[in-house]
Scaffold this motif. Structure first.
Motif, PDB file in Angstrom:
ATOM      1  N   ASN A  70       3.935   6.034   4.766  1.00 41.45           N
ATOM      2  CA  ASN A  70       2.879   5.502   3.895  1.00 41.45           C
ATOM      3  C   ASN A  70       2.803   6.180   2.535  1.00 41.45           C
ATOM      4  O   ASN A  70       2.595   5.514   1.526  1.00 41.45           O
ATOM      5  CB  ASN A  70       1.521   5.620   4.599  1.00 41.45           C
ATOM      6  CG  ASN A  70       1.532   4.826   5.885  1.00 41.45           C
ATOM      7  OD1 ASN A  70       2.077   3.720   5.924  1.00 41.45           O
ATOM      8  ND2 ASN A  70       0.981   5.400   6.945  1.00 41.45           N
ATOM      9  N   LYS A  71       2.953   7.519   2.536  1.00 38.12           N
ATOM     10  CA  LYS A  71       2.722   8.216   1.266  1.00 38.12           C
ATOM     11  C   LYS A  71       3.634   9.426   1.153  1.00 38.12           C
ATOM     12  O   LYS A  71       3.685  10.251   2.071  1.00 38.12           O
ATOM     13  CB  LYS A  71       1.253   8.667   1.216  1.00 38.12           C
ATOM     14  CG  LYS A  71       0.863   9.316  -0.079  1.00 38.12           C
ATOM     15  CD  LYS A  71      -0.641   9.488  -0.160  1.00 38.12           C
ATOM     16  CE  LYS A  71      -1.016  10.137  -1.487  1.00 38.12           C
ATOM     17  NZ  LYS A  71      -2.435  10.147  -1.734  1.00 38.12           N
ATOM     18  N   ASP A  84       0.815  -1.229   0.000  1.00 40.02           N
ATOM     19  CA  ASP A  84       0.000   0.000   0.000  1.00 40.02           C
ATOM     20  C   ASP A  84       0.841   1.268   0.000  1.00 40.02           C
ATOM     21  O   ASP A  84       0.305   2.360  -0.221  1.00 40.02           O
ATOM     22  CB  ASP A  84      -0.908   0.031   1.244  1.00 40.02           C
ATOM     23  CG  ASP A  84      -1.955  -1.060   1.183  1.00 40.02           C
ATOM     24  OD1 ASP A  84      -2.517  -1.260   0.104  1.00 40.02           O
ATOM     25  OD2 ASP A  84      -2.180  -1.719   2.220  1.00 40.02           O
ATOM     26  N   VAL A 106       4.514  12.468  -1.651  1.00 41.17           N
ATOM     27  CA  VAL A 106       4.312  13.148  -2.935  1.00 41.17           C
ATOM     28  C   VAL A 106       4.862  14.564  -2.784  1.00 41.17           C
ATOM     29  O   VAL A 106       4.518  15.258  -1.824  1.00 41.17           O
ATOM     30  CB  VAL A 106       2.816  13.238  -3.337  1.00 41.17           C
ATOM     31  CG1 VAL A 106       2.695  13.704  -4.789  1.00 41.17           C
ATOM     32  CG2 VAL A 106       2.097  11.920  -3.135  1.00 41.17           C
ATOM     33  N   GLU A 152       0.736  -0.604  -7.822  1.00 44.58           N
ATOM     34  CA  GLU A 152       0.660   0.005  -9.174  1.00 44.58           C
ATOM     35  C   GLU A 152       1.977  -0.146  -9.930  1.00 44.58           C
ATOM     36  O   GLU A 152       1.987  -0.300 -11.150  1.00 44.58           O
ATOM     37  CB  GLU A 152       0.275   1.488  -9.063  1.00 44.58           C
ATOM     38  CG  GLU A 152      -1.192   1.669  -8.690  1.00 44.58           C
ATOM     39  CD  GLU A 152      -1.550   3.103  -8.328  1.00 44.58           C
ATOM     40  OE1 GLU A 152      -2.636   3.547  -8.722  1.00 44.58           O
ATOM     41  OE2 GLU A 152      -0.766   3.771  -7.622  1.00 44.58           O
ATOM     42  N   SER A 155       2.319  10.180  -8.045  1.00 44.23           N
ATOM     43  CA  SER A 155       2.633   9.097  -7.107  1.00 44.23           C
ATOM     44  C   SER A 155       1.902   7.808  -7.462  1.00 44.23           C
ATOM     45  O   SER A 155       0.830   7.833  -8.076  1.00 44.23           O
ATOM     46  CB  SER A 155       2.260   9.529  -5.691  1.00 44.23           C
ATOM     47  OG  SER A 155       0.872   9.699  -5.616  1.00 44.23           O
ATOM     48  N   TYR A 156       2.525   6.719  -7.066  1.00 40.43           N
ATOM     49  CA  TYR A 156       1.998   5.380  -7.362  1.00 40.43           C
ATOM     50  C   TYR A 156       2.259   4.480  -6.165  1.00 40.43           C
ATOM     51  O   TYR A 156       3.261   4.636  -5.472  1.00 40.43           O
ATOM     52  CB  TYR A 156       2.705   4.781  -8.595  1.00 40.43           C
ATOM     53  CG  TYR A 156       2.550   5.631  -9.831  1.00 40.43           C
ATOM     54  CD1 TYR A 156       1.510   5.399 -10.728  1.00 40.43           C
ATOM     55  CD2 TYR A 156       3.431   6.680 -10.081  1.00 40.43           C
ATOM     56  CE1 TYR A 156       1.360   6.200 -11.864  1.00 40.43           C
ATOM     57  CE2 TYR A 156       3.284   7.488 -11.205  1.00 40.43           C
ATOM     58  CZ  TYR A 156       2.246   7.245 -12.097  1.00 40.43           C
ATOM     59  OH  TYR A 156       2.099   8.029 -13.197  1.00 40.43           O
ATOM     60  N   SER A 157       1.372   3.498  -5.972  1.00 40.64           N
ATOM     61  CA  SER A 157       1.601   2.522  -4.897  1.00 40.64           C
ATOM     62  C   SER A 157       2.549   1.427  -5.408  1.00 40.64           C
ATOM     63  O   SER A 157       2.780   1.304  -6.621  1.00 40.64           O
ATOM     64  CB  SER A 157       0.283   1.890  -4.453  1.00 40.64           C
ATOM     65  OG  SER A 157      -0.229   1.115  -5.524  1.00 40.64           O
ATOM     66  N   VAL A 196       2.963   4.390  -0.936  1.00 41.27           N
ATOM     67  CA  VAL A 196       2.880   5.213  -2.157  1.00 41.27           C
ATOM     68  C   VAL A 196       4.135   6.086  -2.231  1.00 41.27           C
ATOM     69  O   VAL A 196       4.541   6.687  -1.234  1.00 41.27           O
ATOM     70  CB  VAL A 196       1.611   6.098  -2.104  1.00 41.27           C
ATOM     71  CG1 VAL A 196       1.615   7.131  -3.221  1.00 41.27           C
ATOM     72  CG2 VAL A 196       0.362   5.236  -2.176  1.00 41.27           C
ATOM     73  N   ARG A 197       4.750   6.127  -3.412  1.00 41.13           N
ATOM     74  CA  ARG A 197       5.955   6.942  -3.579  1.00 41.13           C
ATOM     75  C   ARG A 197       5.857   7.788  -4.844  1.00 41.13           C
ATOM     76  O   ARG A 197       5.180   7.427  -5.808  1.00 41.13           O
ATOM     77  CB  ARG A 197       7.216   6.055  -3.688  1.00 41.13           C
ATOM     78  CG  ARG A 197       7.616   5.359  -2.384  1.00 41.13           C
ATOM     79  CD  ARG A 197       8.097   6.347  -1.350  1.00 41.13           C
ATOM     80  NE  ARG A 197       8.537   5.707  -0.105  1.00 41.13           N
ATOM     81  CZ  ARG A 197       7.741   5.398   0.925  1.00 41.13           C
ATOM     82  NH1 ARG A 197       6.439   5.655   0.858  1.00 41.13           N
ATOM     83  NH2 ARG A 197       8.232   4.849   2.026  1.00 41.13           N
ATOM     84  N   ASP A 198       6.625   8.889  -4.817  1.00 39.81           N
ATOM     85  CA  ASP A 198       6.743   9.815  -5.949  1.00 39.81           C
ATOM     86  C   ASP A 198       8.084   9.458  -6.601  1.00 39.81           C
ATOM     87  O   ASP A 198       9.133   9.880  -6.146  1.00 39.81           O
ATOM     88  CB  ASP A 198       6.731  11.239  -5.360  1.00 39.81           C
ATOM     89  CG  ASP A 198       6.933  12.328  -6.393  1.00 39.81           C
ATOM     90  OD1 ASP A 198       7.546  12.051  -7.440  1.00 39.81           O
ATOM     91  OD2 ASP A 198       6.513  13.467  -6.126  1.00 39.81           O
TER      92      ASP A 198
END
Ligand code: NAP
Ligand code: G4F
Length: 360
Positions: A317-318, A222, A320, A261, A256-258, A224-226
């Motif tokens: 977690n994320k 899960d 961007v 993805e 950004s994409y998981s 998510v990275r840029d």
């Protein structure tokens, strides 16, 4: 007079691309490599083996960021116009296993270089770039993140890098050193270390496609990275040191994409459609269909598993980024798209696996 650059971490992903960029711009480039019982210069051998450059415009020196006397001696002999401090223990998960070493390298290592500049009286001559990171933001959810966003470091790696970020600003203010931080979001390439998630995926998929492995085991799908391309990001490093004054800069794509993805995008490149079922540790990635005749046997097969082993004690977690400032003031923007990056990495690793295991 040619400009002289010193790159710490020259044997790493970014160090190798930056050395190429600076040499193309006419610089004399010095790099610090660590002594190792195995060869550790694969990413820069093509430069070193170029006889037009070797010991003329390209020099390698043994060194380590935990060795102050070595750093002082190298900087005093080289007297660089620009230092790019890219050396670090850069793996976030590993930083939980060796936190003290990480503090020594990723935090105090930067201080050692700044002190060397000061002790040697090079404050006016030498500009320094510090490889700061989007990991500094931790789980700050005020996305997209920019130069004003708050830091919440979430790993020993990020905490060590936070020290470096602030000591750069302190030496800029206290001693008027041109000390600039690039807060770079994740950037990848075919030269990415093999245990970072993108490269682990492209190599893992190549091995499955060539029948060497049945499955690839991953952790948090899960996250998510840029993700940008390392080549574009080293260009930003150079622009940061050419700016009229030292500042701190976010470098990111804004997209950004998981991890899920990224997996789907890689498999699509080779004609496979990947689906997921199940949840948490029981989640499974399986092949729904194949446009490629060579991989029809994989349809219906479970090729992605989740393993507890690859989770971190605390994860980010994320991430961007918002690189508007760099776009406006450095005229920097990424050239490679996410699609280009995936294509280049999977193509490279398919060829690498074929060459390694199947070509004589
Ligand atoms: P990398 O491939 O892991 O390269 C790290 C480099 O540092 C290698 O040359 C390594 O040498 C060297 N190194 C490690 N410990 C050292 C020490 N104690 N003394 C001297 N050299 C040492 O990392 P990268 O992806 O190129 O990243 C470059 C820098 O940017 C790192 O500081 C990283 O933390 C930071 N950063 C990276 C990203 C990213 O997405 N790639 C994003 C933000 C910031 P060996 O080859 O001998 O191991
Ligand atoms: O590829 P990663 O290991 O990179 P991470 O942790 O984002 O750190 C990289 O980028 C930072 C910039 O933001 C740099 F400062 C740092 O030096 C490094 O270059 O992991 C990305 C995500 C994480 O959330 C991780 O939990 O992928 C998740 N993941 C899921 N399965 C995995 C795996 N990561 C790895 N390495 N291996 C897995 O099996």
């Amino acid at each position: 007079m040619k400009k002289i650059a010193l790159i710490t971490g020259i044997t790493g992903q970014d160090g190798s691309y930056l050395a190429e960029l600076l040499l193309n711009k006419g610089y004399v480039v010095h790099g610090v490599k660590r002594r190792s019982s195995m060869f550790n210069t694969q990413r820069i051998d093509h430069i070193f083996e170029n006889l037009k450059l070797q010991n003329k415009r390209f020099f390698l020196h043994f060194g380590d960021l935990i060795d102050s006397s070595n750093i002082i001696r190298l900087i005093s002999e080289i007297r660089p116009n620009e230092i790019y401090n890219l050396a670090a223990m850069s793996h976030v998960k590993v930083s939980f296993e060796i936190p003290e070493y990480v503090a020594n390298t990723d935090a105090i290592g930067t201080l050692r270089i700044l002190e060397a500049i000061r002790i040697l009286g090079l404050e006016k001559k030498t500009r320094i770039y510090q490889a700061s990171t989007s990991e500094l933001y931790g789980n700050n959810m005020q996305i997209p993140l920019n130069e004003e966003s708050q830091f919440y470091p979430n790993s020993p790696y990020a905490v060590a890098k936070l020290y470096s970020y602030w000591i750069m600003i302190n030496y800029r203010k206290a001693y008027n050193i041109f000390a600039a931080n690039g807060i770079l979001f994740n950037h990848e390439s075919p030269r990415r270390g093999e245990t970072f998630v993108t490269r682990k995926i492209t190599i893992g998929i190549a091995k499955i496609l060539y029948g060497l492995n049945d499955k690839l085991y991953l952790g948090n799908l899960d996250a998510v990275r840029d993700w940008g391309h390392a080549k574009d990001y080293v260009d930003a490093m150079w622009r940061i040191l050419q700016h009229k004054n030292p500042q701190d800069w976010v470098i990111a794509t804004g997209l950004s994409y998981s991890i899920r993805e990224f997996l789907i995008a890689c498999l699509k490149k080779v004609g496979l459609i990947l689906g997921f079922r199940g949840k948490g540790l029981n989640e499974i990635g399986y092949v729904i269909s194949s446009k490629n005749e060579n991989y029809k046997h994989l349809v219906g097969k479970e090729i992605i598993n989740v393993s507890e082993k690859y989770f971190r004690p605390s994860d980010v977690n994320k991430l961007v980024g918002d690189a508007s400032k760099a776009r406006q003031k450095l005229d920097w923007k990424p050239k490679s798209s996410f699609d280009d990056l995936v294509e280049e990495m999977i193509t490279h690793d398919m060829q690498m696996i074929e060459k390694k295991y199947f070509k004589k």
